[in-house]
Design a protein around this motif. Structure first.
Motif, PDB file in Angstrom:
ATOM      1  N   PHE A 268       0.866  -1.169   0.000  1.00 53.62           N
ATOM      2  CA  PHE A 268       0.000   0.000   0.000  1.00 53.62           C
ATOM      3  C   PHE A 268       0.912   1.232   0.000  1.00 53.62           C
ATOM      4  N   THR A 269       0.763   2.093  -1.016  1.00 57.87           N
ATOM      5  CA  THR A 269       1.652   3.256  -1.124  1.00 57.87           C
ATOM      6  C   THR A 269       0.921   4.509  -0.659  1.00 57.87           C
ATOM      7  N   GLY A 270       1.641   5.346   0.101  1.00 57.72           N
ATOM      8  CA  GLY A 270       1.006   6.448   0.827  1.00 57.72           C
ATOM      9  C   GLY A 270       0.743   7.706   0.032  1.00 57.72           C
ATOM     10  N   ASN A 271       1.286   7.869  -1.167  1.00 60.45           N
ATOM     11  CA  ASN A 271       0.883   8.976  -2.039  1.00 60.45           C
ATOM     12  C   ASN A 271       1.361   8.740  -3.468  1.00 60.45           C
ATOM     13  N   ASN A 272       0.975   9.637  -4.357  1.00 57.13           N
ATOM     14  CA  ASN A 272       1.200   9.414  -5.787  1.00 57.13           C
ATOM     15  C   ASN A 272       2.678   9.336  -6.149  1.00 57.13           C
ATOM     16  N   ARG A 273       3.540  10.139  -5.448  1.00 57.49           N
ATOM     17  CA  ARG A 273       4.971  10.087  -5.767  1.00 57.49           C
ATOM     18  C   ARG A 273       5.543   8.714  -5.423  1.00 57.49           C
ATOM     19  N   VAL A 274       5.088   8.150  -4.301  1.00 58.26           N
ATOM     20  CA  VAL A 274       5.563   6.821  -3.903  1.00 58.26           C
ATOM     21  C   VAL A 274       5.026   5.769  -4.878  1.00 58.26           C
ATOM     22  N   THR A 275       3.766   5.901  -5.252  1.00 58.05           N
ATOM     23  CA  THR A 275       3.138   4.906  -6.132  1.00 58.05           C
ATOM     24  C   THR A 275       3.899   4.772  -7.441  1.00 58.05           C
ATOM     25  N   VAL A 276       4.264   5.910  -8.035  1.00 59.42           N
ATOM     26  CA  VAL A 276       4.922   5.884  -9.337  1.00 59.42           C
ATOM     27  C   VAL A 276       6.236   5.104  -9.271  1.00 59.42           C
ATOM     28  N   THR A 277       6.980   5.277  -8.200  1.00 64.37           N
ATOM     29  CA  THR A 277       8.238   4.541  -8.066  1.00 64.37           C
ATOM     30  C   THR A 277       7.986   3.060  -7.808  1.00 64.37           C
ATOM     31  N   VAL A 278       7.005   2.752  -6.969  1.00 65.32           N
ATOM     32  CA  VAL A 278       6.741   1.339  -6.656  1.00 65.32           C
ATOM     33  C   VAL A 278       6.231   0.600  -7.898  1.00 65.32           C
ATOM     34  N   ILE A 279       5.453   1.276  -8.739  1.00 64.05           N
ATOM     35  CA  ILE A 279       5.018   0.648  -9.999  1.00 64.05           C
ATOM     36  C   ILE A 279       6.241   0.187 -10.789  1.00 64.05           C
ATOM     37  N   ARG A 280       7.264   1.041 -10.838  1.00 60.02           N
ATOM     38  CA  ARG A 280       8.485   0.682 -11.582  1.00 60.02           C
ATOM     39  C   ARG A 280       9.187  -0.512 -10.949  1.00 60.02           C
ATOM     40  N   VAL A 281       9.250  -0.526  -9.607  1.00 63.97           N
ATOM     41  CA  VAL A 281       9.910  -1.653  -8.934  1.00 63.97           C
ATOM     42  C   VAL A 281       9.143  -2.942  -9.231  1.00 63.97           C
ATOM     43  N   LEU A 282       7.828  -2.900  -9.107  1.00 64.20           N
ATOM     44  CA  LEU A 282       7.032  -4.123  -9.285  1.00 64.20           C
ATOM     45  C   LEU A 282       7.094  -4.614 -10.736  1.00 64.20           C
ATOM     46  N   ALA A 283       7.217  -3.660 -11.690  1.00 60.70           N
ATOM     47  CA  ALA A 283       7.279  -4.045 -13.105  1.00 60.70           C
ATOM     48  C   ALA A 283       8.520  -4.884 -13.389  1.00 60.70           C
ATOM     49  N   GLY A 284       9.550  -4.783 -12.531  1.00 60.57           N
ATOM     50  CA  GLY A 284      10.785  -5.530 -12.755  1.00 60.57           C
ATOM     51  C   GLY A 284      10.831  -6.861 -12.029  1.00 60.57           C
ATOM     52  N   LEU A 285       9.753  -7.214 -11.329  1.00 57.70           N
ATOM     53  CA  LEU A 285       9.767  -8.465 -10.554  1.00 57.70           C
ATOM     54  C   LEU A 285       9.253  -9.640 -11.374  1.00 57.70           C
ATOM     55  N   PRO A 286       9.748 -10.849 -11.097  1.00 61.18           N
ATOM     56  CA  PRO A 286       9.252 -12.023 -11.828  1.00 61.18           C
ATOM     57  C   PRO A 286       7.838 -12.435 -11.383  1.00 61.18           C
ATOM     58  N   ARG A 287       7.490 -12.191 -10.103  1.00 64.03           N
ATOM     59  CA  ARG A 287       6.176 -12.623  -9.610  1.00 64.03           C
ATOM     60  C   ARG A 287       5.278 -11.400  -9.426  1.00 64.03           C
ATOM     61  N   PRO A 288       3.961 -11.566  -9.577  1.00 66.75           N
ATOM     62  CA  PRO A 288       3.073 -10.426  -9.379  1.00 66.75           C
ATOM     63  C   PRO A 288       2.942 -10.061  -7.896  1.00 66.75           C
ATOM     64  N   VAL A 289       2.979  -8.772  -7.605  1.00 60.88           N
ATOM     65  CA  VAL A 289       2.764  -8.277  -6.244  1.00 60.88           C
ATOM     66  C   VAL A 289       1.612  -7.281  -6.322  1.00 60.88           C
ATOM     67  N   ALA A 290       0.672  -7.424  -5.420  1.00 59.49           N
ATOM     68  CA  ALA A 290      -0.502  -6.542  -5.459  1.00 59.49           C
ATOM     69  C   ALA A 290      -0.133  -5.136  -4.994  1.00 59.49           C
ATOM     70  N   LEU A 291      -0.891  -4.146  -5.498  1.00 64.03           N
ATOM     71  CA  LEU A 291      -0.607  -2.739  -5.167  1.00 64.03           C
ATOM     72  C   LEU A 291      -1.908  -1.954  -5.098  1.00 64.03           C
ATOM     73  N   VAL A 292      -2.047  -1.201  -4.012  1.00 64.68           N
ATOM     74  CA  VAL A 292      -3.073  -0.163  -3.949  1.00 64.68           C
ATOM     75  C   VAL A 292      -2.359   1.126  -3.576  1.00 64.68           C
ATOM     76  N   GLY A 293      -2.613   2.208  -4.325  1.00 62.30           N
ATOM     77  CA  GLY A 293      -1.946   3.480  -4.053  1.00 62.30           C
ATOM     78  C   GLY A 293      -2.921   4.528  -3.545  1.00 62.30           C
ATOM     79  N   PHE A 294      -2.456   5.374  -2.628  1.00 60.13           N
ATOM     80  CA  PHE A 294      -3.268   6.527  -2.231  1.00 60.13           C
ATOM     81  C   PHE A 294      -3.019   7.617  -3.273  1.00 60.13           C
ATOM     82  N   ASP A 295      -4.065   8.249  -3.772  1.00 59.29           N
ATOM     83  CA  ASP A 295      -4.043   9.275  -4.847  1.00 59.29           C
ATOM     84  C   ASP A 295      -4.166   8.596  -6.207  1.00 59.29           C
ATOM     85  N   ASP A 296      -4.975   9.176  -7.062  1.00 61.90           N
ATOM     86  CA  ASP A 296      -5.048   8.668  -8.428  1.00 61.90           C
ATOM     87  C   ASP A 296      -3.856   9.212  -9.215  1.00 61.90           C
TER      88      ASP A 296
END
Lengths: 357, 357
Positions: A268-296
């Motif tokens: 769970f990411t606490g704001n849009n700036r954090v979400t954008v970076t975590v999306i990039r990290v998760l995109a590089g992983l071999p397994r899917p990791v769930a994500l919910v971000g605060f802020d659209d």
């Protein structure tokens, strides 16, 4: 996007130490006039503005109450009508954060509808700069201030407020003064977002947020903890990381909680700036990791998977705050209130992934 | 992101009707002092600022030149040193456009480095509001203005410039006055982006841009036409659509050129607002259509395919303009210049798709 209606908070949520009867600048308000004359606010407004629809007898009673109380529209409101270009100030904390784009534009639109110019500035998340900028805007004769505060002590504004500068805090509360505040339901939104991940089978859920001294970051962490506690999950310290939203810091935090003996299966990411970076990290992983971000975030629906978010209505925050500012200038408000706007869970795929470890 | 170095334009690109010898506010500058004293600018600067490294004889010659010419640092520059909070104003055209986020923050950072506050406002793309806001900021004693103009006649600023308000236009040129201007190479960037599509086999290429009265939109259209002409492709009227960046208008424009007897196989979009809508339209099509967009957009690299763009360096635009503003205040500039910053083609997949029809 549907517009959530402003919702006045429960009385218990209002600032506790507000002396009863506190009013903007301690001047009599239209409400006082209405009470003394035994009429409604709208009637007082009609008399003050010279509008029709008031009987001569009622008008006389209102005029007597106005004289007895020494009521006058405040200086700023009179200035708004006297020809000088009226203006209001908006203090942001980061000019480059896209969250403030629609908020700023909404403030501007309300200002324009009231014939006022909007002047912006940024504190760059520095309390000293916030104060410097707020006082510089006051020195430049703004009629009111909408403030997204960086600091937690706003007593420096008390002389300005007494002098008639309308003031509303938005996104984050005022510190050590009694003022109008318009917030999102940060606690409830985060709690709902984390509960959504729990409902999809996750128990090891990470939280990556902004610096804990920032009100919104602390409230969202509180929402995360509440959802975990409600589900009977005890939270490992290694699942929580608060700090600056710098991409490198966030990347390291995400990588740390995605590895080790108890890796998280969801973040769970606490704001849009954090979400954008975590999306990039998760995109590089071999397994899917769930994500919910605060802020659209823009284009969140076109990513694969689409990014599930707890959306704030940034435009409604700006609009609600600024409408309240002009009501202060009109003298039609009773006293400071805390208004909380609801958030909205938008499911798009990333928050509905099952645990993969 | 690599920072393109500012590149002074070819002399032919400077505003043609600038009277020779035009200077900011027609006051003598440090350059005049240097010429009269027969020394370099840096030497004059050392004398004026009381810095070491100047021989007594040279200092005497500089002082004589200063007296003979009546040189003084302009009022605003002196104010910057006299304790009043210095401030500069920034006029944007849309508070919610993410392109202006990094530009605004760069302006703010340079202002802060010079000990000045930044005050922003938005014209909302309305020339009257631009003028109202610019004059309101001048009335509030800003030392300088960075303007992203909405209008095309800035003679209203001449009295302010004569009175010593530094002024730099950025992103779009000034109209009917001779002023410092910092632009991206809109023509060259668009031409390169369209040539890239042609190099990948496309001949039927659409252009969707902003309103043609906006300088950047017109320049980018000109770049599109130049690339097509260079390749010997005659452009059908139905391939070009200019207008507001409202999503509905852009969607209809894209759909129109993607159907019919001569459907385009690739689209070049004239700015980030247009690109975001066209990405959505293309995502709904059964066949791949190539896309190159002017302006980078957040998360463009994570879409499938990644979005190829002609990236402007928004931060460099803001920084270059604001550094020039403070050099005006220092009195160390010869006269207005037009500076053009290069763009950068970023290939990510969407611009490298072959024609599919």
């Amino acid at each position: 996007m549907p517009e959530p209606a402003p919702r006045a908070d429960r009385p218990a949520d209002r600032l506790r130490d507000r002396p009863s009867g506190t009013r903007y600048g301690n001047r009599p308000t239209m409400k006082d006039v209405a009470a003394r004359a035994g009429v409604g606010l709208k009637t007082v407004s009609r008399v003050v503005n010279g509008e029709p629809g008031v009987t001569p007898d009622t008008e006389r009673r209102v005029q007597e109450a106005i004289e007895a109380l020494g009521f006058r529209r405040n200086d700023s409101a009179r200035v708004l009508r006297k020809g000088r270009t009226a203006s209001i100030g908006l203090i942001l904390e980061d000019l480059a954060d896209p969250f403030y784009g629609p908020l700023s534009r909404a403030v501007e639109e309300v200002a324009r509808a009231h014939g006022a110019l909007l002047i912006n500035g940024s504190s760059a998340e520095d309390p000293d700069r916030e104060q410097e900028l707020a006082l510089a805007l006051c020195a430049r004769r703004v009629d009111g201030l909408v403030v997204i505060p960086a600091g937690d002590d706003h007593r420096y504004l008390e002389p300005e407020i007494r002098a008639g500068v309308a003031t509303v805090f938005v996104d984050r509360p005022a510190g050590r003064i009694d003022a109008d505040v318009v917030l999102s339901d940060n606690f409830g939104g985060a709690r709902d977002g984390v509960a959504h991940l729990i409902a999809h089978g996750h128990r090891r859920i990470g939280f990556i947020g902004d610096m804990p001294r920032i009100h919104t970051a602390a409230e969202r962490l509180r929402g995360y903890r509440a959802a975990m506690e409600d589900a009977g999950i005890s939270v490992a310290d290694s699942w929580m990381s608060l700090g600056v939203t710098d991409p490198e810091r966030v990347r390291r935090a995400a990588e740390a909680m995605l590895t080790g003996p108890e890796p998280v299966t969801a973040v769970f990411t606490g704001n849009n700036r954090v979400t954008v970076t975590v999306i990039r990290v998760l995109a590089g992983l071999p397994r899917p990791v769930a994500l919910v971000g605060f802020d659209d975030i823009e284009l969140a629906d076109l990513l694969q998977p689409g990014v599930t978010v707890v959306a704030q209505d940034a435009a409604a925050l700006g609009r609600t705050a600024t409408e309240r500012l002009f009501r202060q200038l009109d003298g039609t408000l009773l006293g400071p209130e805390r208004i909380e706007l609801p958030t909205r869970l938008v499911t798009r795929g990333s928050g509905e992934l099952p645990p993969s470890v």
